[in-house]
Design an enzyme around this catalytic site. Structure first.
Site, PDB file in Angstrom:
ATOM      1  N   ASN A 239       9.636  29.375 -22.907  1.00 52.76           N
ATOM      2  CA  ASN A 239      10.830  30.004 -22.350  1.00 52.76           C
ATOM      3  C   ASN A 239      12.027  29.482 -23.133  1.00 52.76           C
ATOM      4  OD1 ASN A 239      12.966  30.915 -20.839  1.00 52.76           O
ATOM      5  ND2 ASN A 239      12.507  29.680 -19.012  1.00 52.76           N
TER       6      ASN A 239
ATOM      7  N   LYS B 223      15.053  30.406 -23.081  1.00 49.71           N
ATOM      8  CA  LYS B 223      16.336  30.474 -22.360  1.00 49.71           C
ATOM      9  C   LYS B 223      17.424  31.045 -23.297  1.00 49.71           C
ATOM     10  CE  LYS B 223      14.620  26.867 -19.387  1.00 49.71           C
ATOM     11  NZ  LYS B 223      14.882  25.749 -18.487  1.00 49.71           N
TER      12      LYS B 223
ATOM     13  N   HIS C 195      12.708  32.944 -12.103  1.00 50.03           N
ATOM     14  CA  HIS C 195      12.913  31.579 -12.621  1.00 50.03           C
ATOM     15  C   HIS C 195      14.002  30.902 -11.784  1.00 50.03           C
ATOM     16  CE1 HIS C 195      14.185  28.293 -15.193  1.00 50.03           C
ATOM     17  NE2 HIS C 195      12.996  28.376 -15.773  1.00 50.03           N
TER      18      HIS C 195
ATOM     19  N   GLU D 111      16.470  29.196 -12.484  1.00 48.96           N
ATOM     20  CA  GLU D 111      17.849  29.388 -12.964  1.00 48.96           C
ATOM     21  C   GLU D 111      18.366  30.763 -12.550  1.00 48.96           C
ATOM     22  OE1 GLU D 111      17.021  28.284 -17.018  1.00 48.96           O
ATOM     23  OE2 GLU D 111      16.702  26.226 -16.349  1.00 48.96           O
TER      24      GLU D 111
ATOM     25  N   GLU E 291       7.206  25.462 -10.847  1.00 46.20           N
ATOM     26  CA  GLU E 291       8.195  24.653 -11.554  1.00 46.20           C
ATOM     27  C   GLU E 291       9.106  23.958 -10.545  1.00 46.20           C
ATOM     28  OE1 GLU E 291       8.942  26.315 -15.757  1.00 46.20           O
ATOM     29  OE2 GLU E 291      10.139  27.501 -14.389  1.00 46.20           O
TER      30      GLU E 291
ATOM     31  N   GLY F  97      14.223  20.616 -17.219  1.00 41.87           N
ATOM     32  CA  GLY F  97      15.270  20.182 -18.134  1.00 41.87           C
ATOM     33  C   GLY F  97      15.803  18.788 -17.847  1.00 41.87           C
TER      34      GLY F  97
ATOM     35  N   SER G  55       9.786  20.018 -17.736  1.00 50.30           N
ATOM     36  CA  SER G  55       9.714  18.874 -18.654  1.00 50.30           C
ATOM     37  C   SER G  55       8.301  18.603 -19.168  1.00 50.30           C
ATOM     38  CB  SER G  55      10.313  17.619 -18.012  1.00 50.30           C
ATOM     39  OG  SER G  55      11.697  17.833 -17.739  1.00 50.30           O
TER      40      SER G  55
HETATM   41  P1  PGA Z   1      11.849  22.553 -19.394  1.00 49.86           P
HETATM   42  O1  PGA Z   1      12.027  24.020 -18.770  1.00 49.86           O
HETATM   43  O2  PGA Z   1      10.475  22.511 -20.026  1.00 49.86           O
HETATM   44  O3  PGA Z   1      12.954  22.426 -20.409  1.00 49.86           O
HETATM   45  O4  PGA Z   1      11.967  21.587 -18.268  1.00 49.86           O
HETATM   46  C1  PGA Z   1      10.965  24.669 -18.138  1.00 49.86           C
HETATM   47  C2  PGA Z   1      11.435  26.009 -17.593  1.00 49.86           C
HETATM   48  O5  PGA Z   1      12.561  26.110 -17.114  1.00 49.86           O
HETATM   49  O6  PGA Z   1      10.692  27.019 -17.645  1.00 49.86           O
END
Ligand code: PGA
Length: 254
Positions: free
Chosen positions: A9, A11, A95, A97, A167, A173, A212
């Protein structure tokens, strides 16, 4: 046996040149990774070039979001049909976000899953709890509610065509990862919710872990019996790290 799936992903990252280089590096390193389904989800505008670059390869392309609407006066939206027609195979839905920053509710996510399925895309339904919800013991109720909203919309049989990504929001993140045991417990809970309606669907559906995941922790996570690969944010922007994670998923399926 479920085939693991690893998706990157990206982003809001990438330029046409950077995308070209990243996809080329992933393609160059994935020759012996047939045991895992691999895909990248670039920003929308970079999707056509990624599709062009990956045609005829084992690297799939996905989108990070789609509209809950099919067509019409919805300025700024991109439909599931459009994504499918330009060559996407997957679309991330719900997601955290999108939920936290753009007001996406369980019901909106459910409609998006339905519309993605109708267009022939594989929706990747993202679920997960906040730190407060975990610490107050609400985590199972929250995640079950996120799953249930989609079950209400599409029914259990169509769930077999989804990928689920668990997640935990506190792990995205942040560099904090759920322990393999914490992730496994939630994956088993999700499979249990589906299994109450259809043991066959529960056995078949792939549940990724995200939050992460890095080159050095992927193998322990993927070794858990109910973790079928990962949804990778930050570490998917470096081909070398992403490929190590894909290798860990491939090895976990042996
Ligand atoms: P990250 O993001 O691996 O940077 O923690 C995962 C995600 O948001 O899909």
């Amino acid at each position: 046996m479920r085939k693991p799936i690893v998706l990157g992903n990206w982003k809001l990252n990438g330029t046409p040149a950077a995308s070209d280089a990243l996809v080329a590096s992933i393609l160059a390193g994935m020759a012996s990774l047939d045991a895992v389904d691999i895909g990248v989800c670039p920003p929308c505008v970079l999707i056509p070039q990624a599709v062009h670059q990956t045609t005829g390869t084992h690297l799939a392309v996905g989108a990070q979001n789609c509209s809950e609407f099919v067509t019409g006066a919805y300025t700024g939206e991109v439909s599931a049909d459009m994504l499918r027609e330009v060559g996407c195979r997957y679309v991330l839905v719900g997601h955290s976000e999108r939920r936290a920053l753009f007001g996406e509710t369980n019901e909106i996510a459910a409609r998006k899953v339905h519309i993605a399925l109708k267009s022939g895309l594989t929706p990747v339904l993202c679920v997960g709890e906040t730190l407060e919800e975990r610490e107050s013991g609400q985590m199972n109720t929250v995640v079950e509610g996120q799953i249930q909203a989609v079950l209400n919309e599409v029914g259990i049989e169509l769930f077999a065509r989804l990928v689920i990504a668990y997640e935990p929001i506190w792990a995205i993140g942040t560099g904090l990862t759920a322990t393999p045991a914490q992730a496994q417990a939630m994956h088993a809970m999700i499979r249990g919710v589906l299994g109450a309606q259809s043991p066959a669907v529960a056995r078949a559906v792939r549940i990724q872990y995200g939050g992460s995941v890095k080159a050095d922790n992927a193998a322990q996570l993927f070794a858990e019996p109910d973790i079928d690969g990962g949804l990778i944010g930050g570490a998917s922007l470096k081909a070398e790290d992403f490929l190590v994670i894909c290798r860990a998923a491939a090895d976990s399926s042996r």
